[in-house]
Design a protein around this motif. Structure first.
Motif, short mmCIF file in Angstrom:
data_model
loop_
_atom_site.label_atom_id
_atom_site.label_comp_id
_atom_site.label_asym_id
_atom_site.label_seq_id
_atom_site.Cartn_x
_atom_site.Cartn_y
_atom_site.Cartn_z
N ASP A 1 34.63 50.55 43.57
CA ASP A 1 33.79 49.22 42.88
C ASP A 1 32.27 49.68 42.90
O ASP A 1 31.73 49.63 41.95
CB ASP A 1 33.90 48.08 43.78
CG ASP A 1 35.35 47.54 43.87
OD1 ASP A 1 36.03 47.87 42.83
OD2 ASP A 1 35.72 46.72 44.83
N THR A 2 31.77 50.41 44.09
CA THR A 2 30.55 50.88 44.09
C THR A 2 30.04 51.66 42.86
O THR A 2 29.23 51.70 42.20
CB THR A 2 29.92 51.33 45.40
OG1 THR A 2 30.29 50.52 46.37
CG2 THR A 2 28.48 51.77 45.53
N ALA B 1 34.34 43.23 33.19
CA ALA B 1 34.98 42.07 32.74
C ALA B 1 36.21 42.11 32.05
O ALA B 1 37.23 41.37 32.09
CB ALA B 1 33.93 41.31 31.63
N ARG C 1 38.80 43.24 34.74
CA ARG C 1 39.47 42.21 35.65
C ARG C 1 40.38 41.09 34.93
O ARG C 1 41.14 40.51 35.44
CB ARG C 1 38.09 41.40 36.34
CG ARG C 1 37.32 42.35 37.02
CD ARG C 1 38.27 42.87 38.26
NE ARG C 1 37.75 43.60 39.34
CZ ARG C 1 38.39 44.58 40.20
NH1 ARG C 1 39.50 44.28 40.22
NH2 ARG C 1 37.73 45.20 40.84
N ASP D 1 33.60 50.65 32.88
CA ASP D 1 34.14 49.09 33.01
C ASP D 1 34.93 49.21 34.50
O ASP D 1 34.96 48.33 35.12
CB ASP D 1 35.17 48.95 31.72
CG ASP D 1 35.38 47.63 32.02
OD1 ASP D 1 34.85 46.68 31.53
OD2 ASP D 1 36.65 47.26 32.35
N SER D 2 35.85 50.29 34.69
CA SER D 2 36.65 50.28 35.84
C SER D 2 37.09 51.96 36.10
O SER D 2 36.92 52.69 35.39
CB SER D 2 37.70 49.33 35.73
OG SER D 2 38.65 49.78 34.63
N GLY E 1 36.03 48.28 40.28
CA GLY E 1 35.24 47.98 39.60
C GLY E 1 34.94 46.61 39.02
O GLY E 1 36.19 46.03 39.17
N SER E 2 33.90 46.09 38.72
CA SER E 2 33.86 44.66 38.31
C SER E 2 33.75 44.44 36.77
O SER E 2 33.18 43.46 36.31
CB SER E 2 32.60 44.03 39.00
OG SER E 2 31.29 44.65 38.54
N ASP F 1 30.48 50.09 39.46
CA ASP F 1 29.54 49.01 38.98
C ASP F 1 28.27 49.89 38.81
O ASP F 1 27.19 49.18 38.27
CB ASP F 1 29.43 48.02 39.99
CG ASP F 1 30.66 47.18 40.11
OD1 ASP F 1 31.28 47.28 38.93
OD2 ASP F 1 30.97 46.40 41.02
N ARG G 1 36.25 49.90 48.12
CA ARG G 1 35.01 49.60 47.93
C ARG G 1 34.11 50.60 47.29
O ARG G 1 33.19 50.30 46.58
CB ARG G 1 34.22 49.33 49.35
CG ARG G 1 34.56 47.91 50.16
CD ARG G 1 34.14 46.78 49.28
NE ARG G 1 32.60 46.88 49.47
CZ ARG G 1 31.85 46.54 50.43
NH1 ARG G 1 32.44 45.75 51.46
NH2 ARG G 1 30.69 46.55 50.32
#
Length: 817
Positions: free
Chosen positions: A104-105, A133, A136, A114-115, A130-131, A108, A101
């Motif tokens: 990701d925070t 595109a 993922r 990107d990640s 990370g979200s 993002d 988590r």
């Protein structure tokens, strides 16, 4: 039309117009070229500064991004939960959830990230947060690329942004990854790492915007450490073999997004092949230069980013940058042509006004009676014609003046000869002419009395050894000049050729005879000078000064009589009155009869010593005779010799060639010593009973043949004593000894002497160089020739030619020193 016809008929006017136009157009061309060059340099310098500013801004953005990414990666690598996740083989699910988590925070919360990936070398597992595109949708590819980079050994991967590509054949960059490695084991294990993946758009959007602003003719390309272009999907360059198939799409991308990606990729490839991989620390001079791409000139600016070993390259079409300057060049050519047309018309009108005085002067010269039309100078224009006419007129005046001077000199010399030959009957008018012609000889003096010292000179025949080639008339002229110059240093003097066997020098000296010795010494110096330069001498007789101008003829005749005694003193003698006073005063000149009997008896007895003693006694007596009786006394000796040789025992000698020519040879001798030597030599041969006259003649024939052979083959470089002896089928020792006996010189010296005389003739009568003369005459080298010439003639060939040229110039001018 009238101006054009005038230009065709006036050549000098054509030159004025031509030179005016050439000057005007030349200045315009020089100004235009200089202005074009300066403008070109200014534009290039301005563009260079602009490119540096743009590239510097891009460099700053990339470095700023690199710094932010580096801070994020380091911060994450030191987080406790990340440390736990990297080192736990089976992490706690709750802790793992919280850590993911957090990843990701953080990913993002940053727009360009990107990640974020964490790789555990213990668990051999990768955790990605990370979200983004791309991350993922390409999770598997991302893991493979990350593991591939981590497994690379010997290549530092930390501390810089690494381009990540899913397909190595594609030039497009999918991500930029920043690695922070915990360790790098040597046993082949993959190390722990924190990887921050950056979206490539964030790097390339700024460059794309700048390319769109710059138009469609150029662009900015980022090269990696291998010199390859870094692009992303929106700007991906075509693959090999895909250029034609994607032509339409490339054109659309170019029109929509700015510069053509294919052009940037192709430039990157050409740049790499021509210059090698781009370096981070290239020379400052290579940061801006003119190059070629696809056959077109381009301006290339290069700047190193530094931190990632990247290089930013800006490519601009040369024609786009220099378009205005090139247009100025075209306008300059148009202006030059327009200015030329105007200048032709203006210069023709102005030149016509300036030409009017020259036209009038030319017409005046053409109408002049001084230069006939058929004999006028052949020229190309009016000024040359005027100069030619002027020069021709000057030459005519110079010739007329020289002719007048020669005629006047002839008249002056006539009065001086008249004074010398018959001063007793000289009239006052003739004496006045002499005074006008030679004012230094007849000065208006006051005080001490002055007189005229007369010296008579006669050239001596060239000596047999000198082989002088100077003509008699040239030598007489040279003797006049040298004597006048030498004596003229101390006394006013005039040397005159009497047009007979004699030259006369008359000098203004003191009447008491105190200057007689000085005049005699100066005449001796003149004789030495002639001997040095011409290898000939003259004899002179100097009298006591004549106080009355009417007594000069008596002094002249007495000097001629006195000069006859050179037979006693030899060539080059300067005879004073006291030298011959005893001879001229003697009256008893008889030769005792018993001397004739004793000479005849000595000849019959072939007593050489007695003959020589009697000849010495006889010639000692003759040397005291007056000149007229000397020749009779010598003839008396010849009569005694001839009378004895008529006897039968001497029949062979009496009929020999030597006896037949003895009288002529003796009489032609210049001195009594020469006469005695020839008589003694002949009688010495008579005394050698073992030698017959025929043998003597044979040896003389051999010597004459050798001399003729040398003279005919003097130019042969191989001519020597050995070659002469071989030609006559004789030994070289015999030939050398025989030639030395008769000529008193060796064969080699005779060859060199003959060649040197020929060299002197060539120096006098040709313009060949010294080296050419030396080669022509068969000398081995010019230095040896110069050494021999100086040893024989006392000066080098160049000095000899210069001295003769000066004397010849004076002769042609009709003047003397």
């Amino acid at each position: 039309m009238g101006i054009i016809r005038l230009l065709k008929s006036r050549k000098y006017l054509q030159r004025i117009v031509l030179y005016f136009n050439l000057s005007f157009v030349g200045l315009l061309v020089i100004f235009s070229v200089a202005y074009y060059a300066v403008s070109k340099n200014i534009v290039l310098e301005t563009q260079k500064e602009a490119n540096e500013k743009v590239l510097s801004q891009i460099k700053y953005n990339i470095n700023y991004l690199h710094e932010i990414v580096q801070n994020i990666a380091i911060m994450m690598s030191f987080d406790q939960s990340i440390v736990y996740l990297k080192n736990a083989k089976e992490p706690d699910p709750f802790t793992k959830f919280q850590t993911m988590r957090m990843l990701d925070t953080v990913a993002d919360s940053t727009s360009f990230v990107d990640s974020i990936a964490v790789y555990s070398g213990v668990a051999e597992r990768m955790y990605i947060g990370g979200s983004g595109a791309w991350s993922r949708s390409h999770l598997k590819e991302l893991e493979e690329m990350t593991l591939r980079v981590l497994r690379e050994s010997g290549r530092p991967t930390g501390g810089r942004l690494i381009p990540m590509k899913t397909d190595g054949r594609n030039e497009s960059v999918d991500l930029f990854s920043f690695f922070v490695l915990e360790n790098h084991p040597t046993n082949g294990a993959v190390p722990n790492a924190v990887v921050v993946n950056i979206r490539p758009e964030w790097v390339f959007d700024n460059i794309s915007n700048l390319n769109n602003l710059g138009g469609h003719g150029g662009g900015i390309v980022v090269l990696d450490r291998n010199g390859e272009a870094l692009t992303y999907r929106g700007e991906a360059a075509p693959m090999a073999g895909e250029t034609e198939g994607r032509a339409d799409s490339a054109d659309e991308a170019k029109s929509a997004d700015g510069p053509d990606p294919a052009r940037e990729w192709k430039f990157a490839s050409e740049w790499k092949s021509a210059n090698g991989p781009a370096t981070a620390n290239g020379p400052e001079s290579e940061m801006f230069k003119i190059s070629r791409m696809d056959g077109e000139k381009v301006l290339v600016s290069e700047m190193s980013v530094g931190v990632n070993d990247w290089t930013i390259v800006s490519v601009l079409p040369y024609d786009d940058v220099m378009g205005r300057v090139e247009s100025f060049r075209d306008i300059s050519f148009i202006l030059i042509g327009f200015a030329l047309a105007i200048s032709v018309a203006l210069s023709a009108a102005v030149a016509n006004r300036l030409y009017q005085p020259i036209r009038k002067l030319t017409d005046l010269f053409k109408r002049s009676a001084l230069v006939p039309a058929a004999g006028g100078p052949k020229t190309q224009d009016e000024m040359s014609y005027i100069s030619g006419v002027y020069e021709l007129t000057l030459n005519k005046l110079r010739l007329a003046r020289q002719e007048e001077n020669r005629n006047q000199q002839i008249v002056h010399d006539y009065y001086l000869r008249r004074w010398m030959a018959d001063s007793e009957s000289l009239t006052e008018e003739e004496l006045e002419e002499c005074r006008k012609a030679f004012p230094r000889l007849f000065p208006k003096e006051e005080g001490a009395r002055r007189g005229w010292t007369v010296a008579v000179l006669t050239p001596d025949p060239p000596s047999p050894g000198s082989r002088s080639s100077v003509r008699d008339d040239l030598f007489r002229f040279a003797a006049c000049n040298i004597t006048e110059e030498t004596v003229g240093r101390s006394f006013p003097v005039r040397v005159l050729d009497m047009k007979n066997d004699f030259l006369v020098a008359v000098a203004r000296t003191s009447a008491d005879g105190s200057d007689s010795e000085a005049v005699r010494r100066l005449l001796g110096d003149a004789v030495d000078t002639c001997r040095q330069f011409y290898r000939r001498t003259f004899s002179a007789a100097v009298r006591h000064p004549a106080n009355d101008f009417r007594a000069v003829s008596l002094a002249y005749r007495a000097s001629v009589q006195q000069l006859m005694y050179r037979v006693l003193y030899g060539p080059g003698a300067v005879i004073a009155p006291e030298d011959v006073e005893g001879n001229m005063a003697r009256r008893d000149v008889a030769i005792p009869v018993e001397w004739e009997k004793k000479l005849g008896e000595a000849i019959r007895a072939r007593d050489e010593k007695a003959i020589l003693a009697l000849l010495d006694k006889w010639f000692d007596a003759i040397s005291a005779f007056p000149y007229d009786d000397m020749t009779f006394a010598v003839q008396q000796i010849l009569l005694v010799v001839r009378q004895v040789l008529r006897e039968p025992v001497f029949a062979g000698h009496f009929n020999s060639i030597a006896m037949q020519t003895l009288g002529t040879s003796v009489i032609r001798s210049d001195t009594l010593a020469g006469m005695k030597e020839k008589i003694a030599l002949f009688l010495e041969q008579v005394c050698l009973a073992e030698r017959e006259a025929q043998k003597e003649d044979k040896n003389k024939v051999v010597v004459d043949a050798i001399k003729e052979f040398v003279e005919k083959n003097a130019l042969d470089v191989n001519l020597s004593l050995q070659s002469v002896a071989s030609n006559f089928k004789m030994s070289s020792a015999y030939v050398g000894r025989l030639f030395k006996q008769y000529e008193n010189v060796s064969v080699g010296d005779y060859i060199n002497g003959y060649r040197l005389e020929k060299a002197r003739e060539m120096l006098l009568g040709s313009s060949f160089s010294v080296k050419e003369i030396a080669d022509y005459l068969g000398f081995n080298n010019a230095s040896y020739f110069i050494t021999l010439f100086k040893k024989r003639f006392g000066m080098t060939p160049k000095e000899f030619r210069m001295s003769v040229a000066l004397g010849e110039e004076r002769r042609l001018d009709g003047t003397r020193n």
